[in-house]
Design a protein around this motif. Structure first.
Motif, PDB file in Angstrom:
ATOM      1  N   VAL A 513     -30.211  71.482 -17.805  1.00 39.91           N
ATOM      2  CA  VAL A 513     -29.306  71.734 -16.679  1.00 39.91           C
ATOM      3  C   VAL A 513     -27.994  72.336 -17.176  1.00 39.91           C
ATOM      4  N   VAL A 514     -27.415  71.746 -18.216  1.00 36.23           N
ATOM      5  CA  VAL A 514     -26.138  72.246 -18.745  1.00 36.23           C
ATOM      6  C   VAL A 514     -26.293  73.659 -19.289  1.00 36.23           C
ATOM      7  N   ASP A 515     -27.366  73.928 -20.017  1.00 43.41           N
ATOM      8  CA  ASP A 515     -27.594  75.283 -20.527  1.00 43.41           C
ATOM      9  C   ASP A 515     -27.699  76.284 -19.381  1.00 43.41           C
ATOM     10  N   GLY A 516     -28.358  75.880 -18.304  1.00 45.64           N
ATOM     11  CA  GLY A 516     -28.455  76.763 -17.140  1.00 45.64           C
ATOM     12  C   GLY A 516     -27.103  77.030 -16.509  1.00 45.64           C
ATOM     13  N   TRP A 517     -26.237  76.033 -16.507  1.00 43.34           N
ATOM     14  CA  TRP A 517     -24.898  76.227 -15.941  1.00 43.34           C
ATOM     15  C   TRP A 517     -24.074  77.231 -16.734  1.00 43.34           C
ATOM     16  N   PHE A 518     -24.270  77.263 -18.048  1.00 43.50           N
ATOM     17  CA  PHE A 518     -23.546  78.241 -18.848  1.00 43.50           C
ATOM     18  C   PHE A 518     -24.110  79.646 -18.652  1.00 43.50           C
ATOM     19  N   GLY A 519     -25.324  79.757 -18.180  1.00 42.92           N
ATOM     20  CA  GLY A 519     -25.908  81.056 -17.907  1.00 42.92           C
ATOM     21  C   GLY A 519     -26.499  81.680 -19.143  1.00 42.92           C
ATOM     22  N   PRO A 520     -27.352  82.716 -18.949  1.00 41.91           N
ATOM     23  CA  PRO A 520     -28.022  83.355 -20.090  1.00 41.91           C
ATOM     24  C   PRO A 520     -27.071  84.239 -20.874  1.00 41.91           C
ATOM     25  N   GLY A 521     -27.308  84.341 -22.164  1.00 41.83           N
ATOM     26  CA  GLY A 521     -26.580  85.295 -22.995  1.00 41.83           C
ATOM     27  C   GLY A 521     -25.099  84.984 -23.103  1.00 41.83           C
ATOM     28  N   GLN A 522     -24.340  85.964 -23.508  1.00 43.87           N
ATOM     29  CA  GLN A 522     -22.898  85.818 -23.668  1.00 43.87           C
ATOM     30  C   GLN A 522     -22.229  86.268 -22.371  1.00 43.87           C
ATOM     31  N   ARG A 523     -22.148  85.385 -21.430  1.00 38.21           N
ATOM     32  CA  ARG A 523     -21.582  85.729 -20.126  1.00 38.21           C
ATOM     33  C   ARG A 523     -20.097  86.045 -20.260  1.00 38.21           C
ATOM     34  N   ALA A 524     -19.690  87.190 -19.750  1.00 38.40           N
ATOM     35  CA  ALA A 524     -18.289  87.598 -19.816  1.00 38.40           C
ATOM     36  C   ALA A 524     -17.543  87.049 -18.604  1.00 38.40           C
ATOM     37  N   GLY A 525     -16.237  87.329 -18.564  1.00 40.59           N
ATOM     38  CA  GLY A 525     -15.452  86.922 -17.415  1.00 40.59           C
ATOM     39  C   GLY A 525     -14.380  85.922 -17.768  1.00 40.59           C
ATOM     40  N   THR A 526     -13.308  85.951 -16.977  1.00 35.95           N
ATOM     41  CA  THR A 526     -12.179  85.073 -17.246  1.00 35.95           C
ATOM     42  C   THR A 526     -12.414  83.660 -16.745  1.00 35.95           C
ATOM     43  N   GLU A 527     -13.358  83.460 -15.777  1.00 31.31           N
ATOM     44  CA  GLU A 527     -13.536  82.134 -15.194  1.00 31.31           C
ATOM     45  C   GLU A 527     -13.938  81.100 -16.242  1.00 31.31           C
ATOM     46  N   LEU A 528     -14.862  81.461 -17.126  1.00 32.25           N
ATOM     47  CA  LEU A 528     -15.328  80.510 -18.130  1.00 32.25           C
ATOM     48  C   LEU A 528     -14.236  80.207 -19.146  1.00 32.25           C
ATOM     49  N   SER A 529     -13.477  81.231 -19.538  1.00 29.93           N
ATOM     50  CA  SER A 529     -12.366  81.015 -20.460  1.00 29.93           C
ATOM     51  C   SER A 529     -11.328  80.081 -19.840  1.00 29.93           C
ATOM     52  N   GLU A 530     -11.016  80.291 -18.572  1.00 28.68           N
ATOM     53  CA  GLU A 530     -10.037  79.436 -17.890  1.00 28.68           C
ATOM     54  C   GLU A 530     -10.551  78.000 -17.763  1.00 28.68           C
ATOM     55  N   TRP A 531     -11.863  77.842 -17.523  1.00 30.49           N
ATOM     56  CA  TRP A 531     -12.434  76.498 -17.402  1.00 30.49           C
ATOM     57  C   TRP A 531     -12.306  75.741 -18.725  1.00 30.49           C
ATOM     58  N   ILE A 532     -12.615  76.416 -19.835  1.00 31.21           N
ATOM     59  CA  ILE A 532     -12.473  75.770 -21.142  1.00 31.21           C
ATOM     60  C   ILE A 532     -11.015  75.381 -21.374  1.00 31.21           C
ATOM     61  N   ASP A 533     -10.101  76.247 -20.966  1.00 30.41           N
ATOM     62  CA  ASP A 533      -8.683  76.023 -21.212  1.00 30.41           C
ATOM     63  C   ASP A 533      -8.106  74.910 -20.329  1.00 30.41           C
ATOM     64  N   THR A 534      -8.616  74.773 -19.105  1.00 26.79           N
ATOM     65  CA  THR A 534      -7.969  73.867 -18.145  1.00 26.79           C
ATOM     66  C   THR A 534      -8.766  72.612 -17.816  1.00 26.79           C
TER      67      THR A 534
END
Length: 754
Positions: A513-534
């Motif tokens: 489930v967690v792997d699916g939430w991260f999505g396939p491959g190296q997903r780009a975008g600022t949303e994931l970076s912001e989530w890690i940061d906040t």
């Protein structure tokens, strides 16, 4: 094609309407027809000019009848004709396609459903530039002949429209560039073919013959409507002209004629014919074991259209004796030719119990929609025309607001409603579970599978989805409910629900489930970076507090996979102006990740960072400055590594003032080898190189992509031109600045981190 149950239902409700039209059109895929002409061979579609010329070479001038005579007169009919014995129609799908088309055209023409149409090939026609057929009426060549069928083969041409007149009304039909166009009309209709202005028009003409079948028994209207509903919901839907089944329809949407507000949408307040139709549908639905609601629909149609004020055949303005072809209801502003596409979306509906309504969002496919009154007869609330723009245009978009009666089987009510509102679906599942109906909740949840990935991941629903997933106690269904979400939707408040689900289904389930939430491959975008940061640090802390450090570890590991992939990508990017801002943007997420990681993952991360090139300092030094401001001790190992790197850099001797060498390796081709030799020279600053265009382009690309301090210009004299390469003073400036920065960074690092 053959009249579907939903179309018959609309026809039954509209029996008071005119039985049919004097002409009808439909489109079909060209690949269904395999056409061969003797002495030419297979006719590939679309028909192009070289093939059209070969067909004309074996054709004859077309004749026409006048009284008892058969004449040839190019001032009346100017076209080429192939006789039926020259033409072979084949293809595995052709017979079935033609039969379905004839049933559809029969219904559009208003012929009795007990009649059966047959199409008898009459000729194949080719029209070149300037060719036409003046207004005329077909003779009935058989006692059973009721009309004519014209099948236009796909081709690129202008002009050559089929114009059909009857009882003061005129309709114009054009051919498609990619599909077969079927046009049927009664034999007493006058019709003409306008002059072709460019390209070639190719058609097959058939005599339409009608035979009768045993009349069907008369059935009570509500009962027959109920039979239509039952058939609709038990017959897999298919694309209009066949193909793979789309599954059983979940609903039927019958469009009414009037507009209503949300407050005015009520069974007792329907207007005019809407009230009668809705009452009949509601009664039939009850008899068929279905539920009904009223809904508000937004409809958009895109038509191929032309302004009706201008004649598209200006070169032949005297050709029409009575040019009354406009079909537009928009104050006769536009002539509608062909419906290109339509979209229907429901935005509000009443509840099945009639107690109020609710906002929804549901796009309805055409195989679930029917209407007695076509949209084109109604007045749109908005219309936009796009004129011809070269590759597109001549289109009219129209928007309508219509009410609708929506019907679904009671045994599929949950899925039918859930597809329009995932919040409602989760609330209903929770209520069933709380009421002790666990089996019912499991069955209902499983019915969401065909569409849940498309609609489930709405903002604010993850908490409810986690609670329901944990309570179902079925691993596969629980995973399906959580699949649409993304990790950046996960927050501290979800820790309890995620921990409960992980405890219920185990480590492997949670990891998937967690792997699916991260999505396939190296997903780009600022949303994931912001989530890690906040969010990551607080979320991992909350999971550890409720006894699930393993789940926190899975999230942190997934965050490192993404962050590490981005780091590796940008560290190896040669151009500093591109690389530096990207690496600096990763510095804050990296700090948060190291704070959130457990000891094992932290060691893995610092070990990987240690193996990176020195360009990693462009991320690590900003990270250390942030970590110092936050008093983060998790970066002690990173600080030691950066100090070693900076010490090595500052210990290197400065570049000699006469050293013009540049370290660089190309792709290994001959040009790159020559380039590498020039770059490696300590003394050579300028290189003049006679090089062909392709070689110069390759060198330009290599220098620019590597961000080298080399000016490259082309002297356009002689053949080949000369490429002049010049090493610039920036070579020394960069080295000086890099050394100065390393000295300052090391001083700050030593004083701050010891």
């Amino acid at each position: 094609m053959a009249r579907t149950a939903r179309e018959r239902l609309a026809r039954l409700l509209g029996d008071s309407e005119p039985a049919g039209s004097f002409s009808a059109q439909l489109l079909a895929p060209a690949h269904s027809l395999q056409l061969e002409v003797s002495s030419v061979g297979p006719v590939t579609l679309p028909v192009r000019a070289p093939l059209a010329k070969k067909l004309i070479a074996v054709a004859r001038p077309a004749m026409f009848g006048r009284g008892h005579e058969t004449l040839t007169d190019t001032s009346v009919r100017d076209t080429w004709e192939l006789t039926p014995d020259q033409v072979t129609l084949e293809g595995p799908d052709w017979t079935a396609l033609l039969n379905r088309a004839l049933e559809d055209l029969r219904d559009q023409l208003g012929l009795p459903q007990t009649s059966r149409l047959r199409a008898e090939l009459h000729s194949m026609l080719l029209y070149g530039k300037g060719q036409f057929f003046l207004p005329h009426q077909d003779s009935e060549k058989d006692d059973a002949m009721v009309g004519t069928l014209v099948v236009s083969l796909p081709s690129t041409h202008t002009g050559g429209e089929l114009v059909i007149d009857h009882a003061g009304e005129s309709r114009t039909y054009g051919a498609s560039k990619e599909e077969l166009s079927f046009v049927a009309f009664y034999a007493d209709c006058r019709h003409q073919v306008t002059p072709v202005r460019s390209g070639y028009r190719a058609t097959l003409t058939f005599n339409l013959l009608a035979g009768a079948e045993t009349p069907a028994p008369v059935v009570d209207s509500v009962t027959e409507l109920a039979h239509c509903l039952t058939e609709h919901f038990t017959t897999p839907a298919t694309p209009r002209y066949g193909g793979r089944d789309l599954g059983l329809p979940n609903r039927l949407v019958f469009l009414l004629d009037h507009e209503y507000t949300q407050r005015g949408l009520n069974w007792r307040r329907l207007k005019g014919a809407d009230a009668e139709w809705a009452a009949l549908v509601r009664a039939a639905a009850e008899q068929a074991g279905c539920e009904t609601v009223l809904a508000l629909a937004d409809v958009r149609e895109t038509w191929d259209a032309l302004p009706s004020g201008g004649d598209p055949w200006d070169d032949y303005h005297d050709y029409y004796e009575d040019d009354d072809r406009s079909q537009s209801e928009d104050s006769h502003d536009y002539q509608l030719n062909e419906l290109i596409e339509d979209e229907i979306a429901l935005g509000w509906w009443t509840r099945p119990d009639g107690a109020g309504g609710e906002p929804i969002s549901l796009h309805v496919p055409d195989h679930e929609v029917c209407a007695t009154t076509p949209n084109a007869r109604l007045t749109p609330y908005q219309a936009e025309y796009e004129g011809y723009m070269g590759n597109y245009g001549n289109t009219l978009d129209r928007w309508y607001r219509r009410a609708a009666v929506v019907v679904w089987p009671r045994d599929r009510a949950f899925a039918a409603r859930a597809e329009a509102g995932s919040q409602w679906a989760l609330d209903e599942l929770r209520d069933r579970i709380d009421a002790g109906d666990l089996e019912g909740a499991r069955d209902a949840a499983e019915s969401l599978a065909p569409f849940w990935t498309r609609i489930g991941a709405q903002a604010g629903l993850l908490g409810a989805a986690l609670a329901v997933a944990a309570s179902l106690d079925v691993a596969g269904t629980a995973a399906m409910l959580l699949e649409p979400f993304r990790v950046e939707m996960l927050a501290r408040e979800h820790a309890g629900g995620l921990a409960t689900a992980a405890g219920r289904y185990g480590e492997d389930w949670t990891r998937n489930v967690v792997d699916g939430w991260f999505g396939p491959g190296q997903r780009a975008g600022t949303e994931l970076s912001e989530w890690i940061d906040t969010s990551l640090l607080e979320l991992c802390g909350a999971l550890r507090a409720v006894g699930r450090p393993d789940v926190a570890g899975l999230l942190a590991a997934g965050a490192w996979r993404w962050t590490g992939g981005r780091l590796r990508m940008w560290i190896t990017t040669p151009r500093g102006e591109v690389r530096q801002p990207r690496l600096e943007a990763l510095s804050s997420p990296l700090v948060r990740l190291l704070e959130a990681a457990d000891d094992e993952l932290r060691d893995e991360i610092t070990g990987a960072l240690r193996e990176c090139e020195d360009t990693a300092l462009e991320c690590l030094m900003p990270a250390l400055r942030l970590a110092d401001a936050r008093r983060v001790t998790a970066l002690d190992a990173v600080a030691r590594d950066c100090a070693e790197r900076l010490g090595t850099i500052t210990a290197r001797p400065p570049r000699d003032e006469d050293d013009w060498s540049i370290r660089w390796a190309g792709c290994g081709c001959e040009n790159c080898d020559t380039l590498e030799t020039f770059f490696g020279s300590r003394s050579q600053r300028i290189f003049e190189w006679k090089l062909a265009t392709a070689g110069r382009q390759h060198v330009h690309t290599q220098i620019d992509s590597a961000g080298l301090t080399v000016r490259h210009q082309t002297r356009r004299q002689g053949r080949p031109y000369t490429l002049v390469l010049t090493k610039t003073d920036e070579l020394f400036t960069r080295a000086t600045n890099a050394r100065h920065k390393a000295v300052n960074d090391l001083a700050w690092l030593t004083s701050t981190w010891g």
